[in-house]
Design an enzyme around this catalytic site. Sequence first.
Site, PDB file in Angstrom:
ATOM      1  N   HIS A  11     -10.793  21.617 -34.974  1.00 37.28           N
ATOM      2  CA  HIS A  11      -9.713  22.278 -34.244  1.00 37.28           C
ATOM      3  C   HIS A  11      -8.361  21.685 -34.642  1.00 37.28           C
ATOM      4  O   HIS A  11      -8.228  20.475 -34.825  1.00 37.28           O
ATOM      5  CB  HIS A  11      -9.874  22.084 -32.734  1.00 37.28           C
ATOM      6  CG  HIS A  11     -10.947  22.931 -32.126  1.00 37.28           C
ATOM      7  ND1 HIS A  11     -12.274  22.583 -32.150  1.00 37.28           N
ATOM      8  CD2 HIS A  11     -10.874  24.116 -31.453  1.00 37.28           C
ATOM      9  CE1 HIS A  11     -12.977  23.517 -31.523  1.00 37.28           C
ATOM     10  NE2 HIS A  11     -12.162  24.449 -31.082  1.00 37.28           N
ATOM     11  N   ASN A  25     -13.374  13.850 -37.808  1.00 41.24           N
ATOM     12  CA  ASN A  25     -13.256  14.765 -36.681  1.00 41.24           C
ATOM     13  C   ASN A  25     -13.806  14.158 -35.395  1.00 41.24           C
ATOM     14  O   ASN A  25     -13.221  14.300 -34.317  1.00 41.24           O
ATOM     15  CB  ASN A  25     -13.993  16.068 -37.009  1.00 41.24           C
ATOM     16  CG  ASN A  25     -13.902  17.092 -35.901  1.00 41.24           C
ATOM     17  OD1 ASN A  25     -12.867  17.258 -35.266  1.00 41.24           O
ATOM     18  ND2 ASN A  25     -14.996  17.789 -35.653  1.00 41.24           N
TER      19      ASN A  25
END
Length: 312
Positions: free
Chosen positions: A156, A187
């Site tokens: 994201h 991440n």
Amino acid sequence: MHKMYHVICSKWFVSGVSLTVGAAIGASLKVDSTDRTTSLSHGLLNRVPVIPIPSVDAATDLTTYQGGGQMVGSRSTAAMKYGFPSLTNIKTRESYVTSYDPRNRTAAWVIEQLSPDGLNGPSDRKFCDFKEDDTVHVYHRATNADYRGSGFDRGHLAAAANHKWNQKAMDDTFYLSNVSPQNPNLNQNAWNNLEKYCRSLTKHYMNVFVCTGPLYLPRLEPDGKMYVKYQVMGRNNVAVPTHFFKVVILEKQRGEVELRSYVMPNTPVDNKIPLERFLVPIESIERASGLLFVPNIMKRTNSLLAITAGGK
């Protein structure tokens, strides 16, 4: 009258896929402003970076954000009636504003406003699924199939956990136009820590704005020349960034503005490295990304404190 500012910052360089940031100090940027008529609280989109394009001032506000996803046209919007070949679409979602890069199949930048209220609510990630953005032409969009078996996470840019206040707001963060291929270790660890830190800042500042995007940085090859090289994946050749940036704009109660800008390589990062080690001068990101942050901010404040490695 042109506004002049001076930045005191450290040098930084990229070698291979590692980023080295020299020690620097927090720098105060001053500007003489005789035409300051806009309140700091006006407009989310007024503060986004604007991509330099022919015949358009790089610091021009393209549109005005009124909240609730509503857009109000401006002169710049009217001038863009038929668009520009070098300018990607700028659009609002329930929870963020984005500029999409069709060539690389990901956003050029995503900006969001964080607040304590927005970080809590009934939203549940288990009801969200990554999905194609059908507002992007089929030639230029990423698909879930592009990520399948790639070895990269769907990372994201506007984090889902930033928008728990509304299920639709969280759902919108799962558009693949808000996603970039991200190393799983990064991440799930260091980058996740940076996102958590940004959320924690809402306890100490009146307003927190976060702009996130990919970088494709050059590196020195054996022939002594610099090259920009990056992997593409899937049928749609989704670009894998070499690095990611996150620019955090912090407003205090009395109107002062602080700026913190981070860059992380898209590789495994030791979770024990302090986040401040990834602070870089904002000029470094502006030069590398082709975006401008400082001119827009300086239109709305007389003093900007830029926090870099070794600073506050």
